[in-house]
Design a protein around this motif. Sequence first.
Motif, short mmCIF file in Angstrom:
data_model
loop_
_atom_site.label_atom_id
_atom_site.label_comp_id
_atom_site.label_asym_id
_atom_site.label_seq_id
_atom_site.Cartn_x
_atom_site.Cartn_y
_atom_site.Cartn_z
N UNK A 177 -58.84 39.68 -76.28
CA UNK A 177 -58.96 39.61 -77.74
C UNK A 177 -59.92 38.49 -78.09
N UNK A 178 -60.77 38.73 -79.09
CA UNK A 178 -61.72 37.71 -79.53
C UNK A 178 -61.08 36.70 -80.46
N UNK A 179 -60.26 35.83 -79.89
CA UNK A 179 -59.64 34.77 -80.69
C UNK A 179 -60.71 33.87 -81.31
N UNK A 180 -61.74 33.55 -80.55
CA UNK A 180 -62.90 32.72 -80.93
C UNK A 180 -62.54 31.26 -81.18
N UNK A 181 -61.50 31.02 -81.95
CA UNK A 181 -61.06 29.67 -82.30
C UNK A 181 -59.60 29.75 -82.72
N UNK A 182 -58.89 28.65 -82.54
CA UNK A 182 -57.50 28.61 -83.02
C UNK A 182 -57.42 28.14 -84.47
N UNK A 213 -50.06 44.47 -67.85
CA UNK A 213 -51.08 44.17 -68.86
C UNK A 213 -51.19 42.64 -68.97
N UNK A 214 -52.39 42.11 -68.74
CA UNK A 214 -52.61 40.66 -68.81
C UNK A 214 -53.39 40.31 -70.07
N UNK A 215 -52.87 39.43 -70.91
CA UNK A 215 -53.59 39.04 -72.13
C UNK A 215 -54.68 38.01 -71.83
N UNK A 216 -55.82 38.21 -72.43
CA UNK A 216 -56.97 37.34 -72.23
C UNK A 216 -57.55 36.99 -73.59
N UNK A 217 -57.90 35.72 -73.81
CA UNK A 217 -58.47 35.28 -75.09
C UNK A 217 -59.92 34.89 -74.89
N UNK A 218 -60.79 35.35 -75.79
CA UNK A 218 -62.18 34.91 -75.82
C UNK A 218 -62.29 33.76 -76.81
N UNK A 219 -62.88 32.67 -76.37
CA UNK A 219 -63.11 31.50 -77.24
C UNK A 219 -64.61 31.24 -77.30
N UNK A 220 -65.10 31.01 -78.50
CA UNK A 220 -66.55 30.91 -78.73
C UNK A 220 -67.02 29.46 -78.76
N UNK A 221 -68.07 29.19 -78.03
CA UNK A 221 -68.79 27.92 -78.12
C UNK A 221 -70.15 28.22 -78.73
N UNK A 222 -70.51 27.47 -79.76
CA UNK A 222 -71.76 27.75 -80.45
C UNK A 222 -71.53 28.44 -81.78
N UNK A 223 -70.52 27.96 -82.49
CA UNK A 223 -70.20 28.55 -83.80
C UNK A 223 -71.16 27.99 -84.85
#
Length: 386
Positions: A177-182, A213-223
């Motif tokens: 999931x594209x969490x991107x940031x908390x 099913x393994x949950x994975x988070x996408x976190x963005x650098x360069x916002x």
Amino acid sequence: MFSEKERIKNELNARKEAFIRILRSLRKQIYEGIPKNDSYFLYFEEANLDGVPYCMPFVILPTHPCSWLRKSGGCFECGYSNLSNKDITDDKILKLFEKCLRFLKNVPHKMVAIGTSGSFLDPQELSENAQNEILRKLSSLPNIKIIGIESRPEFITSKRVEEISEIVYPKRIMLGMGLETSNDLIREYCINKGLTTTSYLKALRIIKQYDNISPLAYVLLGKPFLPKSIDIADTISSINFAVTQGFDRVVMMATSLRDNTLTKLLYEVGEYIPPSPRMIIEVLKQLKPEIRSKVIIANPRLPKPISVNQCPICSTLLEQLIILYKYTANYNYIRLADEVNFNCRCKENIENITMMEYNEISLAQIILESYKKALRKLEVGKNARG
């Protein structure tokens, strides 16, 4: 009378609508059905799987454009819908996938990732029947043990996760999931994601009910719209948040420029600089080892990134060190970045970055000032072109 917080939020909302109008104009061809891609796309991602260097095949199917892009302009930095096809049918997608399967059979891999223009589980991009058929055929390949897919959390329902779990069992799905940031404020105004952290945690709880099913988070650098220091600090805190909340892995995505994105337009007017290799290394350095061990660094190669100027002195070696770290998970490659004496200022420009404390009002004010400055430059550029 509005409070200071309400006043800033109202100003942010008004200016964000201006950015969305600009973004819709940039993406006009996508809304009108151009491009009409009719082939699948493929690249390999450097990784470390079970302690072994690994090249993971990443397949992107030309599905219908992302439904969030069609509804609300889409995320500011995302270029995946450049690979879409507004008029493609499920039958055509499945025939393309059959071609892809022949490749996967000839070059066996333990893990493969399947991407779309937005969310694999979005029925407006790809029907559930087509999704199921793709997962069924992939899981039937004897060498494949893990299938990677990605989705916005609104498509991650108990019913749907139970279905895909049963389809691939005993194989595994890594569901990203594209969490991107908390930080909800940053996600809303720097990315235009249209989602709150609560929605991700709700989807996470659903995923955690299924052993395969393994949950994975996408976190963005360069916002965009953030100073470098806040961007780095937010990336670190968001990775820590994702791991402590129960995501099995976190993928750190460093923004790169793509056509038809707001970040590319901001770069062209001098209001955005993509993250440097040094910033990626700085994030890794500030993570505790037990957190860092769960972080994957991604380097998406499609749609093809637009080249930007990086430091001519240190960037080439630092990029190589990051790739070697991705392959080996050996932190000594990251340490080497500090041991080599480069005659450049990249390191000192981001040294001593700490987890900055900022309240919601001060952060909103920082973003608002960035909004104003960027819109002024975009207006000047528009008048100059006109």
